[in-house]
Scaffold this motif. Structure first.
Motif, PDB file in Angstrom:
ATOM      1  N   ASP A  95      -1.668  -9.886  22.276  1.00 57.85           N
ATOM      2  CA  ASP A  95      -0.689  -8.889  21.860  1.00 57.85           C
ATOM      3  C   ASP A  95      -1.412  -7.702  21.247  1.00 57.85           C
ATOM      4  N   HIS A  96      -0.645  -6.674  20.949  1.00 53.32           N
ATOM      5  CA  HIS A  96      -1.173  -5.497  20.283  1.00 53.32           C
ATOM      6  C   HIS A  96      -1.178  -5.715  18.763  1.00 53.32           C
ATOM      7  N   ALA A  97      -1.979  -4.918  18.100  1.00 53.23           N
ATOM      8  CA  ALA A  97      -2.023  -5.003  16.639  1.00 53.23           C
ATOM      9  C   ALA A  97      -0.694  -4.529  16.066  1.00 53.23           C
ATOM     10  N   GLU A  98      -0.226  -5.228  15.046  1.00 56.70           N
ATOM     11  CA  GLU A  98       1.062  -4.912  14.434  1.00 56.70           C
ATOM     12  C   GLU A  98       0.928  -4.068  13.186  1.00 56.70           C
ATOM     13  N   PHE A  99      -0.206  -4.161  12.504  1.00 53.83           N
ATOM     14  CA  PHE A  99      -0.393  -3.461  11.246  1.00 53.83           C
ATOM     15  C   PHE A  99      -1.730  -2.733  11.248  1.00 53.83           C
ATOM     16  N   GLY A 100      -1.759  -1.616  10.550  1.00 58.66           N
ATOM     17  CA  GLY A 100      -2.987  -0.874  10.302  1.00 58.66           C
ATOM     18  C   GLY A 100      -3.274  -0.852   8.814  1.00 58.66           C
ATOM     19  N   LEU A 101      -4.476  -1.250   8.415  1.00 61.91           N
ATOM     20  CA  LEU A 101      -4.840  -1.395   6.999  1.00 61.91           C
ATOM     21  C   LEU A 101      -5.731  -0.248   6.569  1.00 61.91           C
ATOM     22  N   ILE A 102      -5.475   0.247   5.384  1.00 69.73           N
ATOM     23  CA  ILE A 102      -6.348   1.214   4.720  1.00 69.73           C
ATOM     24  C   ILE A 102      -6.748   0.608   3.384  1.00 69.73           C
ATOM     25  N   VAL A 103      -8.034   0.431   3.184  1.00 68.95           N
ATOM     26  CA  VAL A 103      -8.567  -0.211   1.981  1.00 68.95           C
ATOM     27  C   VAL A 103      -8.682   0.836   0.878  1.00 68.95           C
ATOM     28  N   MET A 104      -8.095   0.520  -0.283  1.00 67.58           N
ATOM     29  CA  MET A 104      -8.093   1.426  -1.438  1.00 67.58           C
ATOM     30  C   MET A 104      -8.700   0.696  -2.632  1.00 67.58           C
ATOM     31  N   PRO A 105      -9.921   1.016  -3.053  1.00 63.30           N
ATOM     32  CA  PRO A 105     -10.476   0.364  -4.254  1.00 63.30           C
ATOM     33  C   PRO A 105      -9.713   0.779  -5.505  1.00 63.30           C
ATOM     34  N   SER A 106      -9.447  -0.192  -6.348  1.00 62.09           N
ATOM     35  CA  SER A 106      -8.680   0.043  -7.579  1.00 62.09           C
ATOM     36  C   SER A 106      -9.534  -0.366  -8.780  1.00 62.09           C
ATOM     37  N   TYR A 107      -9.566   0.500  -9.771  1.00 65.20           N
ATOM     38  CA  TYR A 107     -10.344   0.255 -11.004  1.00 65.20           C
ATOM     39  C   TYR A 107      -9.355   0.077 -12.149  1.00 65.20           C
ATOM     40  N   SER A 108      -8.692  -1.068 -12.145  1.00 65.02           N
ATOM     41  CA  SER A 108      -7.665  -1.328 -13.162  1.00 65.02           C
ATOM     42  C   SER A 108      -8.230  -1.897 -14.456  1.00 65.02           C
ATOM     43  N   HIS A 109      -9.461  -2.380 -14.474  1.00 67.33           N
ATOM     44  CA  HIS A 109     -10.040  -2.930 -15.698  1.00 67.33           C
ATOM     45  C   HIS A 109     -10.323  -1.806 -16.686  1.00 67.33           C
ATOM     46  N   SER A 110     -10.221  -2.136 -17.960  1.00 68.55           N
ATOM     47  CA  SER A 110     -10.415  -1.117 -19.003  1.00 68.55           C
ATOM     48  C   SER A 110     -11.851  -0.600 -19.051  1.00 68.55           C
ATOM     49  N   TRP A 111     -12.811  -1.392 -18.571  1.00 69.47           N
ATOM     50  CA  TRP A 111     -14.202  -0.940 -18.619  1.00 69.47           C
ATOM     51  C   TRP A 111     -14.394   0.300 -17.754  1.00 69.47           C
ATOM     52  N   TRP A 112     -13.721   0.366 -16.640  1.00 67.32           N
ATOM     53  CA  TRP A 112     -13.862   1.526 -15.763  1.00 67.32           C
ATOM     54  C   TRP A 112     -13.277   2.781 -16.405  1.00 67.32           C
ATOM     55  N   LYS A 113     -12.157   2.625 -17.081  1.00 73.13           N
ATOM     56  CA  LYS A 113     -11.563   3.792 -17.731  1.00 73.13           C
ATOM     57  C   LYS A 113     -12.423   4.284 -18.890  1.00 73.13           C
ATOM     58  N   GLU A 114     -13.038   3.361 -19.637  1.00 74.30           N
ATOM     59  CA  GLU A 114     -13.902   3.762 -20.743  1.00 74.30           C
ATOM     60  C   GLU A 114     -15.130   4.527 -20.251  1.00 74.30           C
ATOM     61  N   ASN A 115     -15.608   4.218 -19.061  1.00 75.93           N
ATOM     62  CA  ASN A 115     -16.768   4.916 -18.509  1.00 75.93           C
ATOM     63  C   ASN A 115     -16.392   6.088 -17.612  1.00 75.93           C
ATOM     64  N   VAL A 143       2.373   4.818  17.617  1.00 76.57           N
ATOM     65  CA  VAL A 143       1.883   3.680  18.395  1.00 76.57           C
ATOM     66  C   VAL A 143       2.552   2.377  17.963  1.00 76.57           C
ATOM     67  N   LEU A 144       3.693   2.494  17.281  1.00 80.42           N
ATOM     68  CA  LEU A 144       4.518   1.339  16.909  1.00 80.42           C
ATOM     69  C   LEU A 144       3.751   0.353  16.039  1.00 80.42           C
ATOM     70  N   LYS A 145       3.092   0.874  15.018  1.00 73.24           N
ATOM     71  CA  LYS A 145       2.381   0.036  14.062  1.00 73.24           C
ATOM     72  C   LYS A 145       2.799   0.431  12.650  1.00 73.24           C
ATOM     73  N   SER A 146       2.698  -0.509  11.752  1.00 78.09           N
ATOM     74  CA  SER A 146       3.081  -0.285  10.356  1.00 78.09           C
ATOM     75  C   SER A 146       1.836  -0.073   9.512  1.00 78.09           C
ATOM     76  N   LEU A 147       1.942   0.824   8.557  1.00 75.52           N
ATOM     77  CA  LEU A 147       0.825   1.141   7.664  1.00 75.52           C
ATOM     78  C   LEU A 147       0.894   0.248   6.431  1.00 75.52           C
ATOM     79  N   VAL A 148      -0.246  -0.351   6.101  1.00 78.23           N
ATOM     80  CA  VAL A 148      -0.362  -1.227   4.935  1.00 78.23           C
ATOM     81  C   VAL A 148      -1.510  -0.700   4.079  1.00 78.23           C
TER      82      VAL A 148
END
Length: 561
Positions: free
Chosen positions: A470-490, A512-517
């Motif tokens: 079958d065809h791919a149903e979803f397209g993924l975009i990776v987003m790094p998240s810096y939710s820890h407090s150490w990242w905000k302090e620096n 192309v009939l795909k969903s973005l995730v």
């Protein structure tokens, strides 16, 4: 069938040479295709390992209990071999930042058992060798690229047929309107005109008791003349411009006969005539000898001259030899299997009885028995190679210099450093390889088949079973998240994306009939990552990454109320 179709003269020449879609589909549907074993049998294993699960127990069926006990006792007394039973090898290539698999057995195993990697000479499945054998006529069959090209050719023929039908309907409507205008014109001329208040200077001058009499036609006469007049199309090409009246192209320059010595042979005179025609850029003419003029060339009169055509003359030797190709000549027949099938469908039934089909006479490649060397290898990305080496253990990656296996800890550092360009030595928990591998490992563990999605502007494409099914149903975009407090302090924050970027990616995937995730990966701070690596190794360090998924959909006020 193609000879009986009438093409309107307004259709472009590119459409006129295309055969109808009915002939293509009739031949392709009538010919049985040998696809081999079913896909469910070829791609039965979702991973390059075998599992031996116990059968299910049904309380309503007492016999299932005996089956469960028998299978368990069999595996205890005669345990199956440890998996993975076969460990394949690959070579790390720092230039392409990928792992190359050259063993044909390993190539087929990784592709058929999980769809890992891609062929370096193919779009996806590594089938270059089979395509080359089919092209040379060594074996019979087809591959996925040829089936895709055949489907595209069929869609092109359908579009051509639809455009031809629309053009014929448009021409038919124009003819009906022209006939209606000729029929209604006498009726409008006899109908009484309704007096209207004058609104223009010409109408005011045309009123009675006026000294000045206007010679301009009435509005109704303008309508009748406009409807009954012949509509001419504006010239759009050089030949149409030269065909206009009062054009200098109609004046032919006087041509004089050229006297040649008697020592020249008539064959050479004919060749010289070809050169003269090519230099004058005129249509080919018959070359004869004028009596009494000593091998003079007879040039055409101005009245018999053909309109100029584009010509190309190619000379192959010192003697005057030329091969002339006219602009309207058809192109050379293609040697591909798809075009051979398309052209073979246009052969008439009565011609098939007396002559072999076109595909066998022209486009069929000669049979060869020489051994074809396989020049293709499987190319694994860093995430795929590390999952096979660390997550499953079915791959051993060799160093390109020492040809020795690379340990897992060193392999992780190697992939992390090469995720940057140029490679870095100072590594962080937010390295692109670690962030993307966390996403890849997450979805592989859930049973999905992630593959690179650079074709659609995303990081990964998710397949339910694989690109074969079958065809791919979803397209993924990776987003790094810096939710820890150490990242905000620096003062370290995640890169921000604009709404224009998000809408652009979402629009591409929706077409192309795909969903973005959007996949957010919580990156641990360096001290937590290093402590986990020292305590539990790679497994403990990867557990510190958290994956969150958000599906993005277009909101419409008319559809989502």
């Amino acid at each position: 069938m193609a000879d009986s179709i009438t093409i309107p003269p307004s259709i472009p020449p590119a459409m006129e040479v295309a055969p109808p879609a009915a002939e293509l589909t009739a031949d392709s549907q009538s010919r049985p295709r040998n696809r081999g074993p079913p896909l469910n049998q070829i791609y039965a294993l979702p991973a390059p390992i075998r599992t031996f699960p116990l059968p299910s127990f049904y309380p309503s069926n007492p016999i299932s209990l005996f089956h469960l006990v028998y299978t368990w006792m069999k595996q205890v007394l005669s345990p199956p071999p440890a998996e993975p039973s076969i460990i394949h090898t690959g070579i790390w290539d720092p230039d392409s930042r990928s792992v190359h698999i050259t063993d044909p057995t390993a190539v087929r195993a990784f592709w058929e058992q999980g769809f890992y990697g891609k062929g370096n000479l193919s779009r996806s499945e590594p089938n270059w060798l089979k395509r080359e054998q089919i092209r040379r006529g060594a074996v019979e069959g087809d591959v996925s690229e040829q089936r895709t090209a055949l489907r595209r050719e069929e869609r092109r023929q359908v579009k051509w047929e639809r455009a031809r039908t629309e053009q014929e309907a448009l021409e038919r409507t124009r003819r009906e309107e022209a006939e209606l205008a000729v029929t209604v014109a006498p009726v409008l001329s006899k109908a009484p005109l309704l007096s209207k208040a004058p609104v223009g200077p010409l109408e005011q001058l045309a009123l009675p008791n006026c000294a000045a009499q206007s010679t301009a036609p009435s509005p109704r006469e303008n309508i009748v003349a406009r409807e009954t007049s012949v509509i001419f199309k504006a010239p759009v090409g050089p030949l149409e411009l030269l065909a206009l009246p009062n054009s200098a192209g109609e004046i032919q320059p006087p041509l004089t006969a050229t006297v040649l010595p008697e020592s020249l042979a008539p064959e050479l005179i004919t060749a010289v005539a070809d050169v003269v025609e090519a230099s004058l850029d005129i249509a080919p003419v018959a070359t004869t000898l004028i009596p009494g003029s000593k091998h003079a060339l007879e040039m055409p009169d101005a009245a018999e001259a053909q309109p100029p055509k584009r010509r190309k003359s190619v000379r192959f030797s010192a003697t005057v030899e030329s091969t002339t190709f006219l602009h309207h000549d058809p192109p050379s027949p293609d040697r591909s299997v798809v075009v051979a099938r398309c052209k073979g469908a246009a052969v008439k039934q009565d011609d098939k009885a007396s002559a072999p089909p076109v595909s066998s006479r022209i486009n069929s490649p000669p049979k060869v028995t020489a051994v074809i060397e396989n020049k293709e290898h499987l190319q694994l990305s860093a995430e795929e190679a590390f999952f096979l080496a660390y997550g499953i253990g079915a791959l051993s990656i060799l160093d390109p210099d020492t040809k020795m296996p690379i340990p897992r800890e060193k392999l992780l550092g190697l992939f992390r450093s090469h995720s940057y360009f140029p490679p870095r030595q100072e590594l962080q928990p937010s390295d692109p390889f670690l962030v993307h591998y966390a996403v890849y490992h997450h979805f592989r563990s859930l049973g999905w088949v992630p593959r690179h999605g650079i074709k659609f502007g995303v990081d990964w494409m998710l397949y339910t079973r694989g690109p074969v099914f079958d065809h791919a149903e979803f397209g993924l975009i990776v987003m790094p998240s810096y939710s820890h407090s150490w990242w905000k302090e620096n003062g370290i924050e995640a890169p921000r994306k604009s709404w224009h970027w998000l809408h652009g990616v979402n629009r591409v995937l929706s077409h192309v009939l795909k969903s973005l995730v959007l996949v957010y990966v919580d990156v641990p701070p360096p001290h937590i990552f290093d402590a986990a690596m020292a305590a539990g190794g790679v497994s403990a360090a990867l557990k510190e990454y958290k994956v969150r998924e958000f599906m993005v959909r277009r909101w419409s006020s008319n559809r989502n109320r």
